[in-house]
Structures are given as C-alpha cells and as structure tokens.
Motif scaffolding. Sequence first.
Motif, mmCIF file in Angstrom:
data_model
loop_
_atom_site.group_PDB
_atom_site.id
_atom_site.type_symbol
_atom_site.label_atom_id
_atom_site.label_comp_id
_atom_site.label_asym_id
_atom_site.label_seq_id
_atom_site.Cartn_x
_atom_site.Cartn_y
_atom_site.Cartn_z
ATOM 1 N N MET A 111 0.842 -1.197 0.000
ATOM 2 C CA MET A 111 0.000 0.000 0.000
ATOM 3 C C MET A 111 0.878 1.248 0.000
ATOM 4 N N ARG A 112 0.403 2.299 -0.685
ATOM 5 C CA ARG A 112 1.195 3.511 -0.801
ATOM 6 C C ARG A 112 1.251 4.276 0.519
ATOM 7 N N ASP A 113 2.345 5.000 0.699
ATOM 8 C CA ASP A 113 2.463 5.984 1.769
ATOM 9 C C ASP A 113 2.268 7.358 1.125
ATOM 10 N N LEU A 114 1.034 7.812 1.089
ATOM 11 C CA LEU A 114 0.685 9.000 0.313
ATOM 12 C C LEU A 114 1.155 10.282 0.982
ATOM 13 N N ALA A 115 1.338 11.320 0.172
ATOM 14 C CA ALA A 115 1.693 12.642 0.684
ATOM 15 C C ALA A 115 0.520 13.214 1.472
ATOM 16 N N PRO A 116 0.799 14.122 2.440
ATOM 17 C CA PRO A 116 -0.236 14.591 3.378
ATOM 18 C C PRO A 116 -1.557 15.078 2.780
ATOM 19 N N PRO A 117 -1.587 15.937 1.746
ATOM 20 C CA PRO A 117 -2.902 16.435 1.309
ATOM 21 C C PRO A 117 -3.834 15.313 0.849
ATOM 22 N N LEU A 118 -3.333 14.423 -0.021
ATOM 23 C CA LEU A 118 -4.165 13.328 -0.508
ATOM 24 C C LEU A 118 -4.423 12.300 0.590
ATOM 25 N N LYS A 119 -3.435 12.070 1.433
ATOM 26 C CA LYS A 119 -3.619 11.126 2.538
ATOM 27 C C LYS A 119 -4.740 11.595 3.464
ATOM 28 N N LEU A 120 -4.754 12.887 3.774
ATOM 29 C CA LEU A 120 -5.819 13.431 4.624
ATOM 30 C C LEU A 120 -7.169 13.308 3.934
ATOM 31 N N ALA A 121 -7.211 13.608 2.643
ATOM 32 C CA ALA A 121 -8.478 13.536 1.906
ATOM 33 C C ALA A 121 -9.034 12.108 1.899
ATOM 34 N N LEU A 122 -8.158 11.113 1.644
ATOM 35 C CA LEU A 122 -8.622 9.727 1.638
ATOM 36 C C LEU A 122 -8.995 9.252 3.035
ATOM 37 N N THR A 123 -8.272 9.709 4.041
ATOM 38 C CA THR A 123 -8.627 9.362 5.421
ATOM 39 C C THR A 123 -10.024 9.870 5.751
ATOM 40 N N LEU A 124 -10.306 11.116 5.398
ATOM 41 C CA LEU A 124 -11.632 11.683 5.648
ATOM 42 C C LEU A 124 -12.706 10.958 4.833
ATOM 43 N N TRP A 125 -12.363 10.600 3.588
ATOM 44 C CA TRP A 125 -13.310 9.894 2.730
ATOM 45 C C TRP A 125 -13.680 8.533 3.339
ATOM 46 N N LEU A 126 -12.658 7.762 3.716
ATOM 47 C CA LEU A 126 -12.914 6.431 4.276
ATOM 48 C C LEU A 126 -13.618 6.521 5.629
#
Length: 632
Positions: free
Chosen positions: A1-16
């Motif tokens: 699994m990817r270790d995403l950069a903060p902006p996209l990581k935060l967006a996907l965290t909020l989405w999930l």
Amino acid sequence: MRDLAPPLKLALTLWLAAAAGIHLYFGGFGFPEPITMRGFHLLVFVPPLFLLYPARAAAPRHRPSIPDWLWAAAAAAPHAWVMANWAAVSDRMEYVDPFTPTMVVLAVLAIVTLLEATRRAVEVGLAWMIIISLAYMQWGHWLPGVLNTRNFAPAEILEASWLVPTAGGVYGPLTGIVATTIAVFIVFGAFMQGSGTGRLFSNLGAAAAGRFSGGPAKVAVITSGLFGTMSGSSVSNVITTGAMTIPLMQRIGYRPAVAGGIESAASVGGALMPPVMGAAAFVMAEITGIPYAQIVVAAALGAVLYYFAILVAVHVEAKKAGMAPMAAADIPAWREVAQDAHLIIPIAVLVWLMTERWSGNFAAFCATVAMVGIAFLRARTRMSWRAILDSLASAGLTMAPLAVSIAGAGIVVSALTATGMVVALGGIIKDLAAGSFPLLLLLLAVTVLVLGMGLPTTPSYIIAAAIGVPQILDLGSKALGVPPGDLLLPAHLFIFYFAVLADASPPVAAAAFAAAAIAKASPLVTSLHATRLGIAGFTVGFAFLYDPGIMLRGSLADILLATGIQVAALTALCAAYAGFLLRPMGVPARLLLAAAGLAAAFWHDIPDLLRLVVAAGALAVVAGAHLAARRT
C-alpha cells in the motif's frame, strides 16, 4: 500500500472515515433500498483502492499516477449510475427487460475495474478465478462431457455478473450482507482497537499465562484469540500481536519457525472465536437463513477446543525444553488489567443484544456507541476526536478490500450457478467418493484448502459451500440417518473451518508467511508448524458432522462426551508430536498416543464411549508409566 503525501492522505482518510461513519449510521437507523445501499458501498470503497495500491512494484509509492486516477473514475461510474437509477434497476425484470447498450458499457467497466482492484488490493488468484468463471460462461459450450454448458450471449453474461440483485454477481446478496451487517461489525472492531481494548487483551493474556512455563507462547495464543474478536484478518492479527509475541518466544528458546507457527495458528483461529467470527460467519447466516446468534452458540465450544489444543502443544514443548516463564518485569499487574476492565462492557452489550435476537447490525451499532461512552469513563481509554476519526478510517480501510473480494466471489458464484457447474463439480466429487461419506468429507476438505491457496477466507468459503454443502446434505443424511435440515449448519461449519485453516496451511499460507517474516524463518516450515498446531481445526471440523454435542446439541451427557473425546484426542496428539507428556517419551509411547488420538478423533464407526476410552486410556497408561518412573 502507498504511503501517500499529506494532502491526498488526509483527503482519503476523511473519505474512508465518512464512508464507515455512514455505514454505522445506517446500522442504527435503518438502511436505504438494497440496490442503493449496495451501489453506495461499492462507490465509496472501490475507487480509493486505485489510489492506495500501486499497479506494479515500480509505480510511484507516494502519489497515484494519472492512470490510477482514471481507473478510480472508471470504477465510480457504474456504481454512481446504479445509485442515480435505483428505482429503474429495482423494478426491472432480470433477463426479461432489455439489457441496454449503456448497461453493457457500465457492466464492462464494473467488472474490469473490479478485477484490477482485486489484483492490486486482495489476491491475484481471486482475479484469475473471476476471469476463468467469465470465460467458462462464454466458451463452456465447446467443452465435452460434464463440463459442457449452454451457449450464453455476451449481454447475458454481463447481466448475470453485474446487475442481478436477487441472485448473484456484483450486486447480489453477498454484497448486500457486507454492505450492512459486516460493515457495522468492522466499525465496532476498529473502535475496540482505538479505545485500548487491544491493550486490555494483551495485558490479560500476559497476566493470565505469563508466569507459567513457556509463558510468551501462551500469551500469544490467548492474546491472538482475543484479538480475533475485533480483527477481520488473520494476517493483520499476526502483524498486530506477533510483533510483540514472536520475539518474546524466540528469546526464551522457541525456534523461529515454531514461534511463527504458534502465532499464525493462534491468529488464524481468531476467525473461529465468538462473538465476532469474521465476515464468513455473517455470510453463513445470510446463505443458510440461520440466525447469527445460533451460529455463534454452535461454534463456541469448537473455538475453545481449538485454542485448548494450541495451549497444550505449547505447554508440552515448553516443559520438554525446560523453558522459563516471562520475566517478571514484562508481566503486568492485575491492577493494571483492571484499569481497562470496563471496556468489556460494550462486548457484553453486543452479546446480550444478539442473544435477545436483535439484528446484528443494530447490535454492533449499539456496542460501538457504548464503546465510545464506556471508554470516556477513564482518562487512559478516553477517545479523542482524532482517535474516533482514526478508528473510522481504519474501518474504511478494512472494508475496501473486503468489498471487492466479496463482489468478485459473487461473480464466481453467479457463474457456477448459471452454468450448472455447482452440480457438475459436486457430481465429480460425489463420484470420486463412491458413496463413502468420510471420503466425501476428505475430498471437500482438500478442495477448500486448495481454494484457500489463492482466495481469502470468505470467498473460499462461499464457493466451496456452493459446491460441497448439497453433497454433504445428500450423502450425509443417508450415512448418518438424520434429516438434511439437521446437517445444514454442521455442513457449513465444516466448510468454514477448513476455509479458515487454509490461511495457515502450506504451500500458500498468508498468515504463516507474515509470521515467518517477523520470525525470520522459512515460510514453508512455519506453515507446517502452524498446521500441526492447528490440528484441532481438523478434528473439530469433522466432529461438527459426527458429534452434535460439539455444537452444544443434545443432552448434557452428549455434550460432555463429545467434549471429552476431543480433549483426550487432542492432548494425546499434541503430546505424541512433542514427545513429552509428564516426561520425555520414547518412540513406542509416542506411537501409542498418536494412534489412540487419531482413532478417537476420526474413527467414527465405533461407539463414542469407546473412542473416549481409547484416548483417555492411552494417556493414563503413559502418564502412569511416567509417574512410576519418577517415583523410582
């Protein structure tokens, strides 16, 4: 699994997190129309997989590529269309109303993106099984003999695989049970971890077993069994608990492969342990129509026996090697365990609601709310808004791969049913068994273990149950002299146990391989140790069909006799393998115990009382000889 950069990581965290939170809300206040719920479930969980999991090893590890974004958009389109047109989809007559060109395009998108998501995030073996199932529907009419099937039009294949909500496919009942009950239980498990219940289980295992010989191994067994109540994956169980227990076991003298085998066998058994037995048990309730609470009760004693056998195995090995208990500094005081004891209350709430026959999703919703409230009572367990968000995101991250694996299994089941392959494969196995019920069970057990090489537990169970359960009901009712209805739950539990054990059985054993990586041991040798430590899974699996008392059916005498047979047989087998009972044993004593244990566990043609006498008598003879030698 990817270790995403903060902006996209935060967006996907909020989405999930939002997706998991909405599932939790629906669990407490009611779900929308089935087709809408299934469309929403796949819409929110399939597209993120293309952003989280790279297409290949050389792909960027910190950001998704442009093709990944295109894959995600393509994956969202068919499910968004279904949600927008839910009324028309619900009202259409399957295989009668036209399957329009728009539907054809969307069906192709849904299936292709599902295959790619499965390949990336689940198992490539499952993706290939889906492809083979679709190819069989297309070209099966060219095959000879029992494999021959009727000619399916391409549009008919796409419709059966995608848009038949009442039968199978992507939007079938299997996706429905995952989108409702299973999803809410996954949220509950995530909140158990976020609240500190994992710390409670770890401390409880160490305090209860750490002071005894081979303490770390016993802690691993107890902790992994408790973690199984909140983890939906045997591999994540290994990673969570094994990082602590495997090094401890190695430190006191266990060989690396044995330490890994103990952890993987214990972690795999988490799916067998009530009150939350993993996704496959909820699917079982959906397939059989048997209330989940009844399944939990029937499976409870078998799960206890599974862990009993592992504890016996690690105990005799520890005594044989003279291993010390855990260091006193590593054993938590009981007062520290008591500081987290209030976290048991939400689990009790869950069990009580289910025994009162509330729906599973509502029981899990109430237990989750209770977990947040009960955790608030003490500062060390109080969940901050960040902990709540992380728990929801963790639940969403667990649900996403499960969503695609179950949808893929739905396609396989749809193909097996539409082509008649369920009957054909069942007939092949039945012919090979030649009227022998024990041989039929052995063939089905091997079939499930082979399926488990390339499939996760739940799809493996679903496919094997479709093939094997009808054969068990047919031949078993004649062999055992009981109505087929009485064998429905035992047959499904038999298939379920072997689907679970496949995660630890060679040559491909995901949980054992994860444990081997931690222990720095051979994956194959680790899986062999995990298999022999999980011997109770094999004996209990057969006992479900031959000894109803193991499911708490019948009189108290029947239950005690069935339990006594398993206890004596498992003790004899574990001691025979280790070469130690009360003291080291020679070859004759080991052969005696092994023969007695196998006879008691699997020789069902002799009276049950005689089976108990055989195993218990052999143990008594060997133990008596050891005591006499000790006095001398």
